[in-house]
Design a protein around this motif. Structure first.
Motif, PDB file in Angstrom:
ATOM      1  N   UNK A   1       0.842  -1.199   0.000  1.00 31.44           N
ATOM      2  CA  UNK A   1       0.000   0.000   0.000  1.00 31.44           C
ATOM      3  C   UNK A   1       0.875   1.247   0.000  1.00 31.44           C
ATOM      4  N   UNK A   2       0.604   2.147  -0.947  1.00 30.29           N
ATOM      5  CA  UNK A   2       1.273   3.442  -0.978  1.00 30.29           C
ATOM      6  C   UNK A   2       0.434   4.421  -0.160  1.00 30.29           C
ATOM      7  N   UNK A   3       1.050   5.064   0.832  1.00 31.92           N
ATOM      8  CA  UNK A   3       0.353   6.021   1.694  1.00 31.92           C
ATOM      9  C   UNK A   3       0.912   7.413   1.410  1.00 31.92           C
ATOM     10  N   UNK A   4       0.052   8.290   0.908  1.00 31.35           N
ATOM     11  CA  UNK A   4       0.453   9.648   0.526  1.00 31.35           C
ATOM     12  C   UNK A   4      -0.135  10.634   1.526  1.00 31.35           C
ATOM     13  N   UNK A   5       0.691  11.544   2.022  1.00 29.81           N
ATOM     14  CA  UNK A   5       0.263  12.495   3.047  1.00 29.81           C
ATOM     15  C   UNK A   5       0.540  13.924   2.593  1.00 29.81           C
ATOM     16  N   UNK A   6      -0.438  14.793   2.798  1.00 32.00           N
ATOM     17  CA  UNK A   6      -0.271  16.218   2.498  1.00 32.00           C
ATOM     18  C   UNK A   6      -0.665  16.997   3.746  1.00 32.00           C
ATOM     19  N   UNK A   7       0.279  17.730   4.307  1.00 33.07           N
ATOM     20  CA  UNK A   7       0.018  18.501   5.526  1.00 33.07           C
ATOM     21  C   UNK A   7      -0.986  19.611   5.245  1.00 33.07           C
ATOM     22  N   UNK A   8      -2.040  19.653   6.052  1.00 33.47           N
ATOM     23  CA  UNK A   8      -3.050  20.695   5.860  1.00 33.47           C
ATOM     24  C   UNK A   8      -2.474  22.070   6.238  1.00 33.47           C
ATOM     25  N   UNK A   9      -2.627  23.076   5.384  1.00 31.19           N
ATOM     26  CA  UNK A   9      -2.168  24.420   5.752  1.00 31.19           C
ATOM     27  C   UNK A   9      -3.066  25.018   6.841  1.00 31.19           C
ATOM     28  N   UNK A  10      -2.587  26.067   7.481  1.00 27.84           N
ATOM     29  CA  UNK A  10      -3.321  26.666   8.604  1.00 27.84           C
ATOM     30  C   UNK A  10      -4.705  27.150   8.177  1.00 27.84           C
ATOM     31  N   UNK A  11      -4.839  27.627   6.929  1.00 21.99           N
ATOM     32  CA  UNK A  11      -6.142  28.108   6.451  1.00 21.99           C
ATOM     33  C   UNK A  11      -7.171  26.983   6.428  1.00 21.99           C
ATOM     34  N   UNK A  12      -6.736  25.772   6.070  1.00 22.13           N
ATOM     35  CA  UNK A  12      -7.646  24.616   6.050  1.00 22.13           C
ATOM     36  C   UNK A  12      -8.007  24.208   7.476  1.00 22.13           C
ATOM     37  N   UNK A  13      -7.022  24.180   8.372  1.00 16.38           N
ATOM     38  CA  UNK A  13      -7.286  23.807   9.765  1.00 16.38           C
ATOM     39  C   UNK A  13      -8.290  24.769  10.398  1.00 16.38           C
ATOM     40  N   UNK A  14      -8.139  26.054  10.102  1.00 12.04           N
ATOM     41  CA  UNK A  14      -9.069  27.053  10.644  1.00 12.04           C
ATOM     42  C   UNK A  14     -10.470  26.863  10.052  1.00 12.04           C
ATOM     43  N   UNK A  15     -10.525  26.609   8.747  1.00 10.08           N
ATOM     44  CA  UNK A  15     -11.807  26.391   8.089  1.00 10.08           C
ATOM     45  C   UNK A  15     -12.522  25.177   8.669  1.00 10.08           C
TER      46      UNK A  15
END
Length: 203
Positions: A165-179
């Protein structure tokens, strides 16, 4: 649409909610006829499922398309089950986020990690998975980033590989966390229908 536009659209949508089997299930009906269903774990507020249904060009209801999560095995008909069984070894692409990351899993990829390359294409606003042995190629977007008109950042992207299994991760930017925090506060204002008891274990 920017984050404020998305919040405005969400607030204007006709929403109903139910708490069932430890999940907060929200159904949103938008003015353009689109429907969105989200499921959150009650105890953690973690998003488990987001799926969309858009009307077809002729105005009839379309099929549910999963943005986050996947259809439960019991939710497909016999023909679909047969098709799934026939392609059981094909790569299966699903998204399952964490609190701080967008995360995708691609199952049934039996190649070593060194074969994989995962990159961002800022112009096309997508991520690209490719293998040096030319056995697999996939392009996918991050709808959350598109809705907020946020640029993709290659430094936020990483991947690992284990158990085919390939696991791909993209860190959420602060604007997304706030939203996401604002969305959760909005959804918690919704009067929910409760089905059964919800018991949250203390950490």
């Amino acid at each position: 649409m920017a984050a404020m536009d998305w919040m405005a659209r969400l607030r204007e949508a006709r929403k109903t909610g139910v708490v069932q089997e430890g999940k907060r299930k929200i159904h949103c009906m938008f003015s353009d006829g689109a429907e969105m269903v989200e499921e959150y774990e009650v105890c953690s507020d973690q998003l488990q499922v987001r799926k969309w249904k858009q009307k077809t060009a002729l105005g009839s209801p379309g099929q549910w398309v999963f943005e986050v999560g996947e259809a439960r095995s019991g939710a497909v008909d016999t023909l679909e089950q047969q098709q799934i069984q026939e392609s059981v070894s094909s790569p299966i692409f699903t998204r399952k986020d964490t609190k701080t990351c967008f995360q995708w899993r691609i199952r049934n990829l039996p190649y070593p990690k060194k074969v994989f390359s995962v990159t961002v294409d800022p112009g096309q606003r997508c991520c690209i998975v490719r293998t040096s042995n030319k056995k697999y190629f996939k392009r996918f977007t991050i709808p959350d980033m598109d809705r907020c008109q946020l640029p993709l950042d290659s430094s936020a992207l990483s991947f690992t590989h284990a158990n085919n299994t390939l696991i791909i991760t993209y860190q959420k930017p602060s604007a997304i966390l706030q939203l996401e925090q604002e969305v959760m506060e909005e959804l918690k204002k919704l009067k929910m229908t409760e089905e059964g008891d919800v018991e949250c274990k203390t950490q």
